[in-house]
Design a protein around this motif. Structure first.
Motif, PDB file in Angstrom:
ATOM      1  N   HIS A  61       0.831  -1.206   0.000  1.00 16.70           N
ATOM      2  CA  HIS A  61       0.000   0.000   0.000  1.00 16.70           C
ATOM      3  C   HIS A  61       0.869   1.262   0.000  1.00 16.70           C
ATOM      4  O   HIS A  61       1.975   1.292   0.541  1.00 16.70           O
ATOM      5  CB  HIS A  61      -0.919   0.009   1.219  1.00 16.70           C
ATOM      6  N   THR A 246     -10.953   2.351   2.074  1.00 15.38           N
ATOM      7  CA  THR A 246     -10.691   1.537   3.261  1.00 15.38           C
ATOM      8  C   THR A 246     -10.426   2.373   4.515  1.00 15.38           C
ATOM      9  O   THR A 246     -10.227   1.803   5.591  1.00 15.38           O
ATOM     10  CB  THR A 246      -9.471   0.627   3.019  1.00 15.38           C
ATOM     11  N   GLU A 271      -9.609  -4.844   8.935  1.00 15.36           N
ATOM     12  CA  GLU A 271      -8.593  -3.934   8.430  1.00 15.36           C
ATOM     13  C   GLU A 271      -8.440  -4.105   6.918  1.00 15.36           C
ATOM     14  O   GLU A 271      -8.326  -5.219   6.416  1.00 15.36           O
ATOM     15  CB  GLU A 271      -7.253  -4.192   9.113  1.00 15.36           C
ATOM     16  N   ASN A 272      -8.473  -2.992   6.205  1.00 19.71           N
ATOM     17  CA  ASN A 272      -8.402  -2.933   4.747  1.00 19.71           C
ATOM     18  C   ASN A 272      -9.633  -3.537   4.063  1.00 19.71           C
ATOM     19  O   ASN A 272      -9.645  -3.708   2.850  1.00 19.71           O
ATOM     20  CB  ASN A 272      -7.139  -3.615   4.222  1.00 19.71           C
TER      21      ASN A 272
END
Length: 590
Positions: A61, A246, A271-272
């Motif tokens: 990311h 996100t 998460e994400n």
């Protein structure tokens, strides 16, 4: 339908969220073959002053903040990989830019890599595409005049592609029938994703259900497809839905006098993880009620639809997505009630069409031990229902039925793909596709009396399909790439099958020029209603003359040349030859 399309241009004004003068660009960088996240890739906004740059962190990311509004060129570099460049990325207020960047490992030594700087990248998402393929981004699909945020209408501007000349978005690809086009979503075949389809087996309609607002980078192929693609003769739309934001929740609302569109996205559960939901409604009924006639006294066109994508990444269990769409639409013609104005039979004819479609799927992506392989599986259920009623007015203004037809399809499909990257020179991909196609089709034509009718199709049942394929990519010194494969398709209703060799070649002989070629056999199954069409013999028995029809087939042969003339000019020329055979025409009566 023409009024519907004109009104849509009013439906899409952009309502800004805020008055921010900078925005955030973020996303993920992965290996194009193995889909493994790349840590440490350098991301740069070309020409920024002061320089805006960052590197991808854990899980690939990255994030660039305080990016000025406007159009920017994003350049991504990583040791041992070919440089990736994305031009004209629009940065606007109110919504963060999210990019999914797939980089291709170089087949030569790092110090030998020479890439023309700042050129617009034309690489397909499917790394095994050699020829006649084009990746289109979200931003690109929104920029075409008259596109109405519709990927199919955008494709009408491509070389070798034309429309059917009506109000729908069906595509004639290199002279082929529009019904040879394959639509895929998240890696699996889907039914026609358009409102107001013009008949059984249609691949287009008045307007798309899946618009540019919800898609991610996707591929459009027009010939000599890789072995992964089956049941297609003319082209392939390989669509991917974008993931929601996100990190924060975002909402959008667009409205006009003919309808509205609402969207929501944001982080979801883990998460994400993320969600994306889009709903749209359009109708002329409001204008009609206040006395503004836009339908010439016909049935007022109406449609509504939704798209959903829930993304849940895991650890050892892999990544899951729940995706789908649905839509309804209606339109028609009313007969003229004043007999003095009847000029032709169409003036006394009434027609009503109703269409419903829906898709719900689950996708699972599982990286395998070693980091060079992954397994992608998709299961999907889809439903379609199309009904058409025809009637005409007698001289006494009595409505008389002419024709009624209803076709409902409930299909289940499964797809599983295994990809292994042996090295930067060798990759292997194989997979299976299974389908259970259910149909409930009924059609009746009336004569002078209701009891004098002829049922020309009446079928309720299921038919199966099986497909399997294997594809290998070999990259040789001198920037030569060879993609070879084999695809097999079996239609279990009549046991007809096709074994289809595929071969592609690409040679980049300079930093800005390449030659490519492709050859392959392709086939397609007709709509089930064609196989099930029946009539009654003189002895009272039922005959189905089309049940044993063979698969329609086509050989594709393509030779292409690509050259980048400077930063923003790309010239592509292709010579194309196709041989079609076993092409069918439906006969209801002998």
């Amino acid at each position: 339908m023409k009024h519907l399309i004109i009104a849509l241009s009013v439906l899409y004004p952009v309502i800004p969220y805020c008055q921010s003068y900078t925005q955030t660009i973020k996303g993920i960088v992965v290996d194009a073959d193995s889909r493994i996240e790349l840590v440490g890739a350098n991301i740069l906004i070309v020409g920024s002053d002061p320089s805006l740059t960052t590197i991808s962190g854990l899980n690939g990311h990255f994030r660039l903040e305080k990016v000025p509004l406007g159009r920017h060129t994003i350049q991504v570099s990583y040791v041992g990989y070919e440089q990736f460049v994305m031009s004209d990325v629009p940065v606007t207020t109110g919504k963060e830019v999210i990019l999914d960047i797939a980089m291709k490992e170089s087949a030569i030594q790092v110090d030998e890599v020479t890439i023309m700087a700042n050129k617009k990248t034309q690489t397909n998402l499917n790394a095994m595409t050699s020829v006649s393929g084009r990746m289109f981004s979200v931003e690109e699909s929104k920029r075409y005049a008259g596109g109405f945020y519709d990927p199919a209408r955008m494709a009408e501007s491509f070389a070798g592609i034309s429309s059917t000349g009506g109000d729908d978005n069906e595509l004639i690809i290199r002279g082929n029938s529009p019904r040879g086009l394959l639509w895929r979503l998240e890696g699996i075949e889907i039914p026609n994703p358009n409102h107001f389809p013009p008949g059984e087996g249609a691949t287009g309609g008045g307007i798309a259900i899946i618009t540019s607002n919800v898609i991610s980078n996707s591929d459009f192929l027009t010939g000599a497809f890789p072995a992964e693609y089956g049941n297609a003769l003319s082209g392939v739309f390989d669509i991917n839905l974008r993931k929601g934001n996100t990190e924060k929740h975002e909402f959008a609302l667009q409205a006009s006098v003919v309808g509205f569109e609402a969207a929501a996205e944001g982080p979801f559960l883990v998460e994400n993880g993320s969600y994306l939901v889009n709903y749209r409604l359009a109708s002329f009924r409001l204008l009609d009620k206040v006395g503004i006639s836009v339908s010439d006294n016909n049935v007022v066109p109406f449609f509504q639809d939704f798209v959903i994508n829930l993304y849940l990444p895991g650890n050892k269990a892999g990544k899951f997505s729940l995706f789908g769409f649905g839509g309804t639409s209606s339109a028609g013609n009313r007969a003229v009630r004043d007999t003095s104005k009847w000029i032709s039979s169409s003036d006394r004819t009434e027609m009503t069409e109703l269409h419903t479609t829906g898709v719900l799927g689950i996708k699972h992506y599982l990286p395998l031990p070693g980091g060079q392989s992954y397994l992608r599986s998709v299961v999907l259920a889809s439903y379609e229902n199309n009904s058409v009623d025809l009637a005409y007015l007698e001289d006494e203004l009595i409505v008389k039925n002419i024709h009624n037809s209803t076709s409902a399809y409930l299909n289940y499909r499964f797809s599983s793909l295994l990809h292994h990257k042996f090295s930067s020179l060798h990759s292997l991909r194989c997979g299976v596709i299974a389908g259970s196609l259910g149909s409930d089709v009924f059609g009746v034509a009336y004569d002078d009396y209701p009891e004098d009718r002829e049922i020309y199709v009446d079928y309720n049942g299921r038919a199966g399909t099986m497909q399997a394929y294997v594809q290998h990519q070999l990259r040789l010194p001198g920037n030569i790439e060879i993609n070879s494969g084999l695809h097999g398709l079996v239609f279990l209703l009549n046991s007809n099958y096709s074994v289809e060799p595929r071969l592609g070649f690409k040679w980049r002989f300079s930093s800005n020029q390449s030659l490519n070629a492709g050859v392959g056999l392709h086939s397609r199954i007709e709509p089930l209603s064609m196989y099930m069409a029946s009539y009654t013999e003189l002895d009272g028995s039922i005959s189905q003359p089309n049940r044993d029809l063979d698969l329609a087939r086509a050989w594709h042969n393509i030779l292409g040349y690509n050259v980048f003339l400077g930063r923003d000019i790309h010239l592509m020329a292709e010579v194309y030859y196709q041989y079609l055979y076993n092409v069918h025409r439906l006969e209801l009566w002998p």
